[in-house]
Design an enzyme around this catalytic site. Sequence first.
Site, PDB file in Angstrom:
ATOM      1  N   ASP A 400     -32.976   4.430 -73.531  1.00 30.04           N
ATOM      2  CA  ASP A 400     -33.511   5.780 -73.620  1.00 30.04           C
ATOM      3  C   ASP A 400     -34.743   5.851 -72.723  1.00 30.04           C
ATOM      4  O   ASP A 400     -35.292   4.822 -72.318  1.00 30.04           O
ATOM      5  CB  ASP A 400     -33.869   6.084 -75.082  1.00 30.04           C
ATOM      6  CG  ASP A 400     -34.199   7.551 -75.283  1.00 30.04           C
ATOM      7  OD1 ASP A 400     -33.819   8.365 -74.421  1.00 30.04           O
ATOM      8  OD2 ASP A 400     -34.841   7.872 -76.292  1.00 30.04           O
ATOM      9  N   ASP A 599     -34.672   3.549 -80.757  1.00 34.48           N
ATOM     10  CA  ASP A 599     -35.718   3.327 -81.745  1.00 34.48           C
ATOM     11  C   ASP A 599     -35.698   4.296 -82.922  1.00 34.48           C
ATOM     12  O   ASP A 599     -36.546   4.223 -83.797  1.00 34.48           O
ATOM     13  CB  ASP A 599     -37.104   3.400 -81.084  1.00 34.48           C
ATOM     14  CG  ASP A 599     -37.358   4.756 -80.431  1.00 34.48           C
ATOM     15  OD1 ASP A 599     -36.463   5.608 -80.487  1.00 34.48           O
ATOM     16  OD2 ASP A 599     -38.450   4.942 -79.865  1.00 34.48           O
TER      17      ASP A 599
END
Length: 711
Positions: A400, A599
């Site tokens: 990401d 995350d």
Amino acid sequence: MPNQPVVDIYTCPMHPEVRQDHPGDCPKCGMHLEPVKATAAPEEKDELKNMTRRFWVSAALTVPFLAWMINEIIPSHPFQSFLPMKSMGMIQASLATPVILWAGWPLLVKGWQSLVHRSLNMFTLIGLGVSVSYLYSLLAVFAPDLFPPSFHDSDGNVPVYFEAAAFITTLVLLGQVMELKARSQTGSAIRALLDLAPKKARRIGTDGGEVDVPLDSLQVGDQLRVRPGEKIPVDGVILEGSSSVDESMVTGESIPVEKQKGDKVVGATVNGTGSILMSAEKVGTGTLLSRIVQMVSEAQRSRAPIQKLADQVSGYFVPVVMGIAFITFVVWALAGPSPRMAFALVNAVAVLIVACPCALGLATPMSIMVATGKGATVGVLFKNAETIETLRKVNTLLVDKTGTLTEGKPQLQTVSAGDGWKENDLLRLAASLEKGSEHPLAAAILNGAKEKGMTPADVQDFLSITGKGVQGKVDGRSIALGNAKLLEDLKIEVGPFQDKAESLRIEGQTVMFVVVEGKIAGLIGVADPVKATTPDAVASLQKMGLRVVMVTGDSQTTAQAVAKKLNLDGVIAEVLPEGKVDVVKKLQAEGRVVAMAGDGVNDAPALGQAQVGIAMGTGTDVAMQSAGVTLVKGDLTGIVRAVNLSRHAMANIRQNLFFALIYNALGVPIAAGVLYPFFGILLSPILAGAAMSFSSVSVILNSLRIKNVRL
């Protein structure tokens, strides 16, 4: 009800499925069991002390046998005429008996248990070899007439092999001592982690007084004082003060991190020069350190797929070796030189002793134990052994942008107001709406408004639309803030703001449109700086042969701007969280072995779909549970370390398996006597015992080399 006492569980490093509530030996392999729960207390070494004592007694009683060995090597040695053969045999029996029946008793018991449990192992072979040598020699001394002529030498005596039985026992005991010492080092990483935690904390009482209390008495919400140079007792948040904190013991990073009011701190890290007041948020087993220890312990007891090969080989190994020993005995008894039966017995025993399956069984679990412990010291936590093996094969890494490649702390860069609007009014509306959001972009807008002295208004009917934006009512007006996908849902045209938005994206800014009562009032640009460590980490991963691809919900233009700076191998932009799973599946369908780094809760499905999921930072519980690897510090450098460690561990396992297999492939035929017809070479059972003992130790010592690998 009274609290039930906690029962310690013991398990086997080679067979983690074996679990019992008391110390003992593994019924499958005979290895001494270890406690499942790791503690910071000094390791109990009762088994090591016991084996050491037995070894030294055995060694002392075995020394006189050197004289008989010298007598055999040097025929003219005067010792041969010192005593009659029968008297020497009785002396040897008196020396060998305590060695076999006392010092070596645990070995015989383990051998017997292997037969009872129908799980043949190294102790089956040792017990059989030692017992045959010892019992045969006893009969040769006290009842020589029972033996036919083929057992007698040219002088009419029946040779005895007390020295072989004694030396084998002594050498196996030495091997056990060395193995137990080496095995204790494999758990040193966990004990070192547990030792990091301070024993006490300074708690602030209701009267403002400060008192030192045991760590296990702390509760969530307690206010704690941490003075300069002290360890932070538990996970929490700073209420007052500022300091630099050394977090190297849990992140692997040596540079201290600056902390101030509102920042999170982690238990067991070291406070620098400032005094801080903190509030405890996680105590006991909830702290990061406790979770790290739990994850490492569980990973160390898991089994890698490559272990199946060793298990399959070991399952057939002992019966095959016993068959080879029997064939060896028969061949030598029929075709060997005089005394044929004596040669047959010695060579059969040598085959039994030299073939040690323990080295084969230890090859994988020892490497896994050391690798997971090493990883914990540099902030890399493996969920299980399978992850370590799979990570080595990964060739595509999906990451990401926010919080992984970038700092994850965006900063407000641009406020562009449309006709009839002022920038400050636009920013105030956006900040008011973002009060209810936990997205990093929201924090950037709120901080920007705060710096300008603005006070956000209250919000009604707040709604967060994952991957698109937020909506609500501010000052009685309907407000929306989000990306182009949100505008599509609201069926609003970008219009004249298109060019401005695109130019900001080219600069690497994330653009959000402010919509008031169904019309675009302006746009806000936020930029998230790339982490200083990211460029080098990306380059290192690419050198390892990994294809690094960014997957983000940001616009194509913004994503391309970041990708160009980092020279990434690919960009997949404007992807909703649920779309990341489809990206992973598509790459897997192309034959790629994919690792996904994320995350948040929204990343959990993609982490679970990827061959290896990597949770960045402490992350959320859902992300950590879905991931195979958790990085204490959310940084690509951690992925570099994880891949490096995986590759070193698997190389180490292959080395161990090679040494164990080649050792037996060469040792068994030599012990059987294949070299005797050509070179007159036979492998003494004593040398076979030495080789067998040190083979297991060599595997453990090779595994311990992982501790010194530079990551």
